[in-house]
Design a protein around this motif. Structure first.
Motif, mmCIF file in Angstrom:
data_model
loop_
_atom_site.group_PDB
_atom_site.id
_atom_site.type_symbol
_atom_site.label_atom_id
_atom_site.label_comp_id
_atom_site.label_asym_id
_atom_site.label_seq_id
_atom_site.Cartn_x
_atom_site.Cartn_y
_atom_site.Cartn_z
ATOM 1 N N GLY A 118 0.804 -1.206 0.000
ATOM 2 C CA GLY A 118 0.000 0.000 0.000
ATOM 3 C C GLY A 118 0.841 1.262 0.000
ATOM 4 O O GLY A 118 1.980 1.274 0.475
ATOM 5 N N GLU A 119 0.270 2.323 -0.532
ATOM 6 C CA GLU A 119 0.893 3.643 -0.494
ATOM 7 C C GLU A 119 0.454 4.355 0.778
ATOM 8 O O GLU A 119 -0.746 4.487 1.045
ATOM 9 N N ASP A 139 -0.339 11.632 5.973
ATOM 10 C CA ASP A 139 -0.183 11.567 7.425
ATOM 11 C C ASP A 139 0.209 10.169 7.899
ATOM 12 O O ASP A 139 0.154 9.877 9.094
ATOM 13 N N GLY A 140 0.603 9.312 6.960
ATOM 14 C CA GLY A 140 0.998 7.953 7.316
ATOM 15 C C GLY A 140 -0.124 6.950 7.319
ATOM 16 O O GLY A 140 0.105 5.766 7.605
ATOM 17 N N ALA A 141 -1.345 7.384 7.007
ATOM 18 C CA ALA A 141 -2.470 6.449 6.971
ATOM 19 C C ALA A 141 -2.296 5.440 5.840
ATOM 20 O O ALA A 141 -1.679 5.726 4.807
ATOM 21 N N LYS A 142 -2.860 4.248 6.050
ATOM 22 C CA LYS A 142 -2.737 3.163 5.085
ATOM 23 C C LYS A 142 -4.037 2.980 4.308
ATOM 24 O O LYS A 142 -5.124 3.262 4.839
ATOM 25 N N PRO A 143 -3.963 2.507 3.069
ATOM 26 C CA PRO A 143 -5.198 2.171 2.363
ATOM 27 C C PRO A 143 -5.936 1.049 3.086
ATOM 28 O O PRO A 143 -5.324 0.088 3.561
ATOM 29 N N VAL A 144 -7.252 1.187 3.190
ATOM 30 C CA VAL A 144 -8.078 0.208 3.900
ATOM 31 C C VAL A 144 -8.559 -0.849 2.916
ATOM 32 O O VAL A 144 -9.087 -0.539 1.846
ATOM 33 N N ASN A 153 1.938 -2.200 4.474
ATOM 34 C CA ASN A 153 1.267 -0.898 4.501
ATOM 35 C C ASN A 153 -0.212 -0.983 4.144
ATOM 36 O O ASN A 153 -0.756 -0.125 3.441
ATOM 37 N N ILE A 154 -0.890 -2.004 4.643
ATOM 38 C CA ILE A 154 -2.316 -2.171 4.399
ATOM 39 C C ILE A 154 -3.052 -2.178 5.736
ATOM 40 O O ILE A 154 -2.601 -2.790 6.701
ATOM 41 N N LYS A 155 -4.197 -1.505 5.797
ATOM 42 C CA LYS A 155 -5.099 -1.647 6.938
ATOM 43 C C LYS A 155 -6.177 -2.651 6.560
ATOM 44 O O LYS A 155 -7.033 -2.368 5.722
ATOM 45 N N PHE A 156 -6.105 -3.837 7.147
ATOM 46 C CA PHE A 156 -7.076 -4.883 6.862
ATOM 47 C C PHE A 156 -8.244 -4.774 7.839
ATOM 48 O O PHE A 156 -8.084 -4.970 9.047
ATOM 49 N N CYS A 196 1.327 -3.405 8.838
ATOM 50 C CA CYS A 196 -0.099 -3.458 8.518
ATOM 51 C C CYS A 196 -0.921 -3.203 9.780
ATOM 52 O O CYS A 196 -0.423 -3.322 10.906
ATOM 53 N N GLU A 197 -2.169 -2.835 9.584
ATOM 54 C CA GLU A 197 -3.142 -2.809 10.670
ATOM 55 C C GLU A 197 -4.126 -3.950 10.435
ATOM 56 O O GLU A 197 -4.553 -4.188 9.297
ATOM 57 N N ILE A 198 -4.475 -4.648 11.514
ATOM 58 C CA ILE A 198 -5.416 -5.758 11.421
ATOM 59 C C ILE A 198 -6.475 -5.532 12.489
ATOM 60 O O ILE A 198 -6.172 -5.544 13.690
ATOM 61 N N THR A 199 -7.707 -5.309 12.053
ATOM 62 C CA THR A 199 -8.756 -4.913 12.992
ATOM 63 C C THR A 199 -10.120 -5.410 12.525
ATOM 64 O O THR A 199 -10.312 -5.760 11.359
ATOM 65 N N ASN A 200 -11.055 -5.437 13.484
ATOM 66 C CA ASN A 200 -12.461 -5.726 13.201
ATOM 67 C C ASN A 200 -12.684 -7.137 12.660
ATOM 68 O O ASN A 200 -13.590 -7.367 11.865
#
Length: 298
Positions: A118-119, A123-128, A150-153, A179-183
């Protein structure tokens, strides 16, 4: 970004130090950059976590932790959810630009090597990306590599980010970086199939894992025929949710080589009281474990 330029009148320098070790980069701040309250630091490596520190003389005036963007290289750009759904099935190397809307991946069933990077936003946020990855009989390429950075899953209340649901794939590595892994209802991996899946390295590195509801099972959950040489959770931040972190049942058909749990910050997990909570480590097969430099907060 602080736009009050007077804060930088006496800040002549900053340093960028790679968190995992490497060459420190020093940047002298010009009067024009101080006046603009903005500076560009050259010479940084891609896909690297840096600690940026502002100095006045030898004294620190503030520190922030940042990641540099990944290099796209020859990766193919994905712009729509339909393109993403096709890409994760056909395999290959892909680059996912940041946007506010995010992408729907659905249930990805890769057939071979897959890289999805991901790009990072301004602000450093990742594509969801909403969806999960299933290991099935479709994964016919031997020693395939699955790589995500760099992915928010967002699990959209699905079960786990990776599940083995059929077939006997042989996989060299499954790696998640920054990465972020949530929900998700349960968490990270489910191995509960009569067919054997063989994985060399299964790694989560520098990920944020949070909001795992814990109502749909355990986080890293192996109950049937599964062989993994190396399970690595390193440099992650994990908080709020999760029933049992590692549930690996006693079975001659389950073979685990080494578990590396290192440099993680863990807070408020394995607290769900539903009669099935086995705590943080419920590993009931022979294995080696490295457990060091972790911070547990409850």
């Amino acid at each position: 970004r602080n736009t009050r330029s007077t804060d930088f009148d006496e800040v002549p320098e900053l340093t960028a130090v790679p968190v995992k070790g490497g060459q420190t980069v020093r940047k002298e701040i010009s009067s024009a950059e101080a006046g603009a309250a903005a500076a560009t630091v050259d010479g940084l490596d891609a896909s690297t976590e840096y600690q940026i520190t502002l100095f006045y003389m030898s004294a620190s005036r503030g520190t922030v932790d940042v990641w540099t963007k990944a290099e796209q290289g020859s990766a193919i750009t994905i712009t729509t959810s339909d393109e993403l759904k096709s890409a994760v099935t056909s395999g290959g190397s892909y680059y996912l630009p940041f946007n506010e809307a995010g992408y729907s991946m659905g249930t990805a069933k890769p057939t071979g090597d897959l890289s999805l990077i991901g790009e990072l936003g301004p602000d450093g946020a990742k594509p969801v990306v909403s969806g999960k990855v299933e290991l099935t009989a479709d994964l016919t390429e031997a020693n395939a590599k699955l790589y995500f950075e760099n992915i928010k899953f967002d699990g959209a209340a699905g079960s786990r980010i990776v599940e083995h649901t059929g077939g006997s794939p042989v996989i060299e590595s499954i790696i998640f970086v920054n990465c972020e892994i949530t929900n998700f209802l349960a968490g990270f991996f489910y191995g509960n199939n009569d067919n054997v899946v063989k994985i060399g390295t299964f790694k989560f590195d520098s990920c944020d894992m949070y909001g795992i509801l814990g109502s749909g099972g355990d986080a890293f959950d192996i109950r049937k025929t599964t062989e993994i040489d190396e399970i690595a959770f390193v440099n992650n931040t994990m908080y709020d949710g999760i029933r049992t972190l590692f549930r690996i049942d006693a079975s001659d058909a389950i073979k685990i080589g080494h578990i590396d749990f290192e440099n993680n910050t863990v807070k408020n997990i394995a607290t769900i009281d539903d009669g099935n909570n086995r705590g943080v480590f419920a590993v009931r097969v022979p294995h080696e474990m490295t457990l060091k430099n972790n911070l547990f907060l409850f």
